[in-house]
Write an enzyme that holds these catalytic residues in place. Sequence first.
Site, PDB file in Angstrom:
ATOM      1  N   GLU A 178       0.814  -1.219   0.000  1.00  0.00           N
ATOM      2  CA  GLU A 178       0.000   0.000   0.000  1.00  0.00           C
ATOM      3  C   GLU A 178       0.850   1.274   0.000  1.00  0.00           C
ATOM      4  OE1 GLU A 178      -2.987  -0.209   3.060  1.00  0.00           O
ATOM      5  OE2 GLU A 178      -3.837  -2.050   2.262  1.00  0.00           O
ATOM      6  N   GLU A 384      -5.071  -8.523   0.819  1.00  0.00           N
ATOM      7  CA  GLU A 384      -5.742  -8.109   2.061  1.00  0.00           C
ATOM      8  C   GLU A 384      -7.219  -7.912   1.792  1.00  0.00           C
ATOM      9  OE1 GLU A 384      -4.369  -4.688   4.277  1.00  0.00           O
ATOM     10  OE2 GLU A 384      -2.273  -5.286   3.995  1.00  0.00           O
TER      11      GLU A 384
HETATM   12  O1  IFM Z   1      -4.241  -2.771   9.148  1.00  0.00           O
HETATM   13  C1  IFM Z   1      -4.203  -2.288   7.848  1.00  0.00           C
HETATM   14  C2  IFM Z   1      -3.015  -2.850   7.101  1.00  0.00           C
HETATM   15  O2  IFM Z   1      -1.820  -2.587   7.772  1.00  0.00           O
HETATM   16  C3  IFM Z   1      -2.926  -2.245   5.733  1.00  0.00           C
HETATM   17  N1  IFM Z   1      -4.191  -2.349   5.017  1.00  0.00           N
HETATM   18  C4  IFM Z   1      -5.383  -1.981   5.728  1.00  0.00           C
HETATM   19  C5  IFM Z   1      -5.444  -2.658   7.074  1.00  0.00           C
HETATM   20  C6  IFM Z   1      -6.736  -2.248   7.812  1.00  0.00           C
HETATM   21  O3  IFM Z   1      -6.784  -0.880   7.980  1.00  0.00           O
END
Ligand code: IFM
Length: 483
Positions: A178, A384
Site C-alpha cells: 500500500e 488483504e
Molecule cells: O491494518 C491495515 C493494514 O496494515 C494495511 N491495510 C489496511 C489494514 C486495515 O486498515
Amino acid sequence: MPVPPSRPHPTSTAPPRFPAGFLWGAATSAYQVEGATAEDGRTASIWDTFCRTPGKVFQGHTGEVAVDHYHRFREDVRLMAGLGLTAYRFSVSWPRVQPTGHGPAVQQGLDFYRRLTDELLSAGITPVATLYHWDLPQELESAGGWPERTTAERFAEYAGLVGEALGDRIGHWTTLNEPWCSAFLGYGSGVHAPGRTDPVAALRAAHHLNLGHGLAVTALRGVLPADAQLSVSLNLHALRPLTPSADDRDAVRRIDAVGNRVFLGPMLEGAYPEDLLADTAHLTDWSFVRAGDEKEIHQPVDWLGVNYYTPTVVSATPEGTAPARADGHGGGTASPWPGADRVGFHPAPGERTAMDWAVDPSGLYELLTGLARRYPDLPLVVTENGAAYQDEVGEDGTVHDPERAAYLHAHLAAIHRATADGADVRGYFAWSLLDNFEWAYGYAKRFGLVHVDYPTQTRTPKTSAHWYARVARTGELRPPAEG
Ligand code: IFM
C-alpha cells in the site's frame, strides 16, 4: 434403457469451488504484530516515533508489545496450521534487519525471519514476505524519508540483503504494501507516520516509492532463484461517482489518477498518467522524476497484490463550499489527495464495519475484472481483505463474529464471480490473522480471524476463523450459516 434419476445441473446447486493450488492465507505486518521493538538490535522506525508523539495514536498506544508475535510465532504458526491455511503473508521489519537503513544486515534480525519461515515450511505453509509495510527506519526519515531519492536506493539495497539471506526458503516476495498510504497518509494528510502534511512531499514520496519498487525488483532478481515470484500490493480505490454528472465522473477520474494510476501507470505501463501531471501542475513540475526512472520502475512482476476493504464515493464540490471528507482514512485536517481539492468524499451506502467502512463486495469484483481487462496476462492475488468488528469473548469462551464470516463469504463470492468473468486470481489473504495494532486507531479496532486478549496474549480463533478453515480445507465456498 432405464432412465437415470434426474439430477440437478451440477453448477446450479454446487457451492462455488476454488481451484486446487489457490493460496488460502492470512496476513499481518511486522509493526502491527511483532512487538520486541528494542530487542536484538532493532532500532526505531517512523511508527515508533509517531506513537510517542502525543495525540497521534489512539490513547497513546504503541507497537512495543503488539501481540508478541516475535516470541509467540511458533504458537501462531500452529494456529495457522490448525486452521488449514496454506500461506502466510507477513512483513519483514526494515529496522530489525538493517537498523540504520545502511550497511550490512543484522544477523539476529534475519534469524527471526529464518526461524519463522522454517516453522511455516515445516507446517506446509507457504511464506509470502513483504519487504515494506510502513516501518521506515527513523534514521532514513531524519535524512529526508521517502520524498528523497536516496530512500529508494536504500530500499533496494535492503531488499537485496533480505533476498540474499532468505531467498533459499522464501519463494514469494512483495516489495511494498500500500504505497498510497505511505505517501499520502504519511506525508499528505499526516494521519500516519511520519505525520507530515505537505502535498508536494507526498507526490515526491509516491515517486520514490515507485522507484524503490522498481530498483528492489531488479535487486531481488539478481539474488533470488529464477522461479521466485515477485509482486507489489496496492490498495486500489474502487471508485463511484455520487451522481452520473460529468463533474462527478471527473472527480472519479482525478481520484483514480492520484489514488490508483499514480502507481499502476509507472509500475505496469512505464509512465505516469498525463492527467495526473496536469492535475498537480500547480503544485510541482515533477522534475524529481529523472530520465530513465519510469523505465526503472516498469519491471515485470509475477502477480499484482490487490488490497480491498470498501468502495469510495466521490463528487465534484462547487467553488466556495467545503468538500465532504468521509474518505475513510482517518481524521486530519490536511488532504491526502494532492490536486483534488474540489473533490468531495461521501459515505458509501450499506452495512458498516467498526471502521465505519461500508460492506460492498461489488467493489472488489469491479477492481479484479477491471485489472484483468487492462492487464490480461497479469495474475492477481487478493493480499488483504477483511473487517473490524467489536468482538468479545463470550461466557463460554468463544468469540462469535457472524458479521466477519458474512463479510469474508461475500467477498470470496465476488472473487469467484470475477474469476468466472476472466480475472486470474491465484490466492486470498484475510486481513488479519490476529487482532493487532491498527495504526492510528491503536488496539481499538479488531480485524483478526483470531481474537487476542491483550493483557494475557491469549489467542482464541473466532467463529469466522473456523468457517474460513473449512473453506480453505475444501476449496468450497459454503455460506457461514451452513458451515
Ligand atoms: O491494518 C491495515 C493494514 O496494515 C494495511 N491495510 C489496511 C489494514 C486495515 O486498515
